[in-house]
Every structure is written in C-alpha cells, then in structure tokens.
Design a protein around this motif. Structure first.
Motif, PDB file in Angstrom:
ATOM      1  N   LYS A 147       0.800  -1.226   0.000  1.00  0.00           N
ATOM      2  CA  LYS A 147       0.000   0.000   0.000  1.00  0.00           C
ATOM      3  C   LYS A 147       0.830   1.272   0.000  1.00  0.00           C
ATOM      4  O   LYS A 147       0.548   2.209  -0.725  1.00  0.00           O
ATOM      5  N   ALA A 152       2.701  -2.448  -6.200  1.00  0.00           N
ATOM      6  CA  ALA A 152       1.371  -2.893  -6.620  1.00  0.00           C
ATOM      7  C   ALA A 152       1.339  -4.340  -7.100  1.00  0.00           C
ATOM      8  O   ALA A 152       0.310  -5.003  -7.047  1.00  0.00           O
ATOM      9  N   LYS A 153       2.480  -4.827  -7.535  1.00  0.00           N
ATOM     10  CA  LYS A 153       2.569  -6.194  -8.054  1.00  0.00           C
ATOM     11  C   LYS A 153       2.193  -7.228  -6.978  1.00  0.00           C
ATOM     12  O   LYS A 153       1.764  -8.335  -7.289  1.00  0.00           O
ATOM     13  N   ALA A 155      -0.260  -7.412  -5.267  1.00  0.00           N
ATOM     14  CA  ALA A 155      -1.682  -7.787  -5.346  1.00  0.00           C
ATOM     15  C   ALA A 155      -1.839  -9.140  -6.022  1.00  0.00           C
ATOM     16  O   ALA A 155      -2.756  -9.905  -5.708  1.00  0.00           O
ATOM     17  N   ASP A 156      -0.919  -9.448  -6.949  1.00  0.00           N
ATOM     18  CA  ASP A 156      -0.998 -10.714  -7.692  1.00  0.00           C
ATOM     19  C   ASP A 156      -0.955 -11.946  -6.790  1.00  0.00           C
ATOM     20  O   ASP A 156      -1.389 -13.023  -7.170  1.00  0.00           O
ATOM     21  N   THR A 159      -5.048 -12.241  -5.819  1.00  0.00           N
ATOM     22  CA  THR A 159      -6.250 -12.054  -6.637  1.00  0.00           C
ATOM     23  C   THR A 159      -6.989 -13.366  -6.935  1.00  0.00           C
ATOM     24  O   THR A 159      -8.204 -13.434  -6.775  1.00  0.00           O
ATOM     25  N   PHE A 190      -2.873   4.439  -6.393  1.00  0.00           N
ATOM     26  CA  PHE A 190      -3.798   3.345  -6.710  1.00  0.00           C
ATOM     27  C   PHE A 190      -4.615   3.008  -5.465  1.00  0.00           C
ATOM     28  O   PHE A 190      -4.211   3.316  -4.352  1.00  0.00           O
ATOM     29  N   GLN A 192      -5.657   0.050  -3.333  1.00  0.00           N
ATOM     30  CA  GLN A 192      -5.215  -1.333  -3.134  1.00  0.00           C
ATOM     31  C   GLN A 192      -6.363  -2.334  -3.294  1.00  0.00           C
ATOM     32  O   GLN A 192      -6.173  -3.431  -3.808  1.00  0.00           O
ATOM     33  N   LEU A 195      -6.974  -3.153  -6.923  1.00  0.00           N
ATOM     34  CA  LEU A 195      -5.979  -4.087  -7.465  1.00  0.00           C
ATOM     35  C   LEU A 195      -6.273  -5.510  -7.013  1.00  0.00           C
ATOM     36  O   LEU A 195      -6.114  -6.464  -7.767  1.00  0.00           O
ATOM     37  N   GLN A 198      -8.933  -7.366  -9.052  1.00  0.00           N
ATOM     38  CA  GLN A 198      -8.747  -7.439 -10.511  1.00  0.00           C
ATOM     39  C   GLN A 198      -9.209  -8.746 -11.155  1.00  0.00           C
ATOM     40  O   GLN A 198      -9.426  -8.787 -12.363  1.00  0.00           O
ATOM     41  N   ASP A 253      -8.834  -4.806   1.712  1.00  0.00           N
ATOM     42  CA  ASP A 253      -7.571  -5.471   2.045  1.00  0.00           C
ATOM     43  C   ASP A 253      -7.568  -6.089   3.448  1.00  0.00           C
ATOM     44  O   ASP A 253      -7.207  -7.243   3.612  1.00  0.00           O
TER      45      ASP A 253
END
Ligand SMILES: [Zn+2]
Ligand SMILES: [Zn+2]
Length: 290
Positions: A147, A152-153, A155-156, A159, A190, A192, A195, A198, A253
C-alpha cells in the motif's frame, strides 16, 4: 511488467531467487505459479480452520460456539442459542488454502457476532465475511509494502485466491471495492482494494462522502438526507440503479472490526439488496492468539 523476473523464480516479497517446484501442472501451464519463496510463504497464516459463520473469525480449539435454534432466516437469528463444543479443531498440518466457505444460513457465531445480532442495525444488515490470511506481522509488512511503498505487483499474490474464496457464494450480481479518499488515492497512486479485485468484473459503486466536491453542490434537502456519521455513499451511477434483491460482494484489504464493510453494505441494504458479502486478504484475530 516484471512477469519475466518472477517467472524466473524471484520472490515477489523479498526478491530473493528461489527454485520454483516443477509440477506437471506448471509444466503444461495450468498450475498456480509460485510467487513467494518458501521462507516468505511459510510466514503466511491461511485461515483454514473452523470460523464464525458470519464474520469468518477463526475459532480457537476449545471455544464453544453457539448454534442458533432458528436458522431459517439469517436476518433473524435467534438469541439464547444452544451451546455445544466445537466439532473440529484447526489442523496444524492442513494444506487447504481456503478457509471454510460461505454458507446459506450462518448459525455458528462468535461472541462478537452474537452481540452484533442483538443490535438492530447489524441484525438488519448482516454481512457474511471471509478472509484469506491472519493479519500477522508478516502480513502487516507485506501490506505496508503493497500500500504505502507502491509495490502494486504484490496484489498478484492474492487475486486468484480471493476469487476462489467466493465460489460458494453462488449468485453475485455485482462486485465493488472500498474506496479511498481522493487525497489518499492521489498520494498512493492506486486503490489497493481495486488491485485486489482485478480477478472480478468489479465496478466503482461506492465513493467517500464529499468526494469531487459534490457534497457542497447538493441542495439542502438532499444534504440533510445524507447521514453525517457515515463515510461512504453510492456513486451517482449506483444511486440510479435498481438494487432490490441483488447480491453484492465487497472487496477490501484488511478486516479489523468489520465496521467499514458494514457501513458500505448498509447503503445497498437500504436500497433493497438481498445479501452483501465481503472478502479481504487479511483479518485481525488479535484476541484469539495463543
Ligand atoms: Zn521471499
Ligand atoms: Zn463472528
């Protein structure tokens, strides 16, 4: 952008190189790609134990849970529940990644939820919630990196699991996320929750109250109609939509007290929504720690 890096086996969190295990699934491209090294992964605590049916709080081994005598209507769960010991205990060797699933008639409630259901607000607007992981120190660091340091990656990592977590809900008409204030969004670059969402066809249905200066432009009558103690409102587009009997999923989150999600859910319930569910990556379980 950095998928090739990660594909070569760099941990998304500590960036150390590791050797991803080769399985036949990953060989033919259907397996889940390993994004964390074994050390980082071992610091995650999946919530794969018996949970409160409503809020998803992991329930300690010997804690008694209540069984509502009337589970026909989850909006009207009875108090004075019959108490009985927990049937199963968390298995330290469990390999299941997913916590217990959403159920139609939540009846095993933690102490907090038993209290909540006596409150008119909460009994009228119940939100069934589940989280993937315990909000432990590692998760705190990971989410901070995600955050506040713009990674941001990260988040993968969650998801697909968040998506899998919702499969037992059944019908979901709409997915949305908890919005940030405009200032926060500007600072961070962004949202969070967006993301994390997604993997879903999510829509921006909620906004912080007063965002885009709309509040001041409203007529007096409409301003008075808004509850001043609530922080969200439906977006203009969402206000014009029909919510009667719809099932909504909210993504965020972290779940701490659940107040944020309940506040957001109330907006849909007031418009006639049938059910509001929520999922988060992490969940505070403070008082249940040994
Ligand atoms: Zn690592
Ligand atoms: Zn609960």
């Amino acid at each position: 952008m950095d998928t090739s890096l990660n594909g070569s086996g760099r941990c998304l969190y500590c960036h150390n190189v590791f050797s991803p295990e080769i399985s036949w699934q990953s060989f033919i491209g259907i397996g889940k790609k390993k994004l964390l090294c074994t050390i980082c992964e071992s610091k995650l605590e999946p919530i794969n134990m018996i949970c409160c049916n409503m809020c998803g709080r992991p329930i300690k081994r010997k804690e008694e849970i209540s069984e509502a005598t009337n589970s026909k209507d989850k909006h009207n769960l009875t108090t004075g529940a019959k108490r009985r010991p927990l049937m199963a205990s968390p298995s330290p060797t469990a390999t299941i990644k997913l916590p217990p699933l959403f159920i139609k008639s939540p009846c095993h409630l933690c102490f907090d939820c038993q209290l909540w259901k006596t409150a008119p607000f909460s009994s009228k607007y119940p939100v069934q919630h589940r989280s993937l992981y315990t909000y432990n120190l590692f998760m705190q660091e990971l989410l901070t990196k995600f955050k506040y340091r713009g990674d941001a990656k990260l988040a993968d990592l969650f998801t697909d699991e968040l998506k899998a977590l919702t499969t037992s809900i059944g019908r979901i008409d709409c997915v949305t996320v908890i919005p940030l204030t405009e200032e926060r969004l500007w600072e961070r670059g962004f949202n969070q929750s967006a993301l994390l969402a997604q993997a879903f066809p999510w829509e921006q249905l909620l906004q912080r109250k007063g965002s885009a200066g709309k509040q001041s432009k409203r007529g007096r009558k409409s301003r008075l109609a808004v509850f001043h103690d609530r922080i969200f409102e439906l977006t203009k587009e969402a206000r014009e939509r029909v919510w009667k009997d719809k099932c909504i999923l909210i993504i965020d989150d972290i779940y701490t007290t659940g107040a944020t999600i309940r506040t957001a859910a109330e907006l849909f319930y007031r418009k006639g929504a049938a059910d509001v569910f929520s999922v988060t990556v992490a969940r505070a379980v403070g008082q249940f720690k040994k």
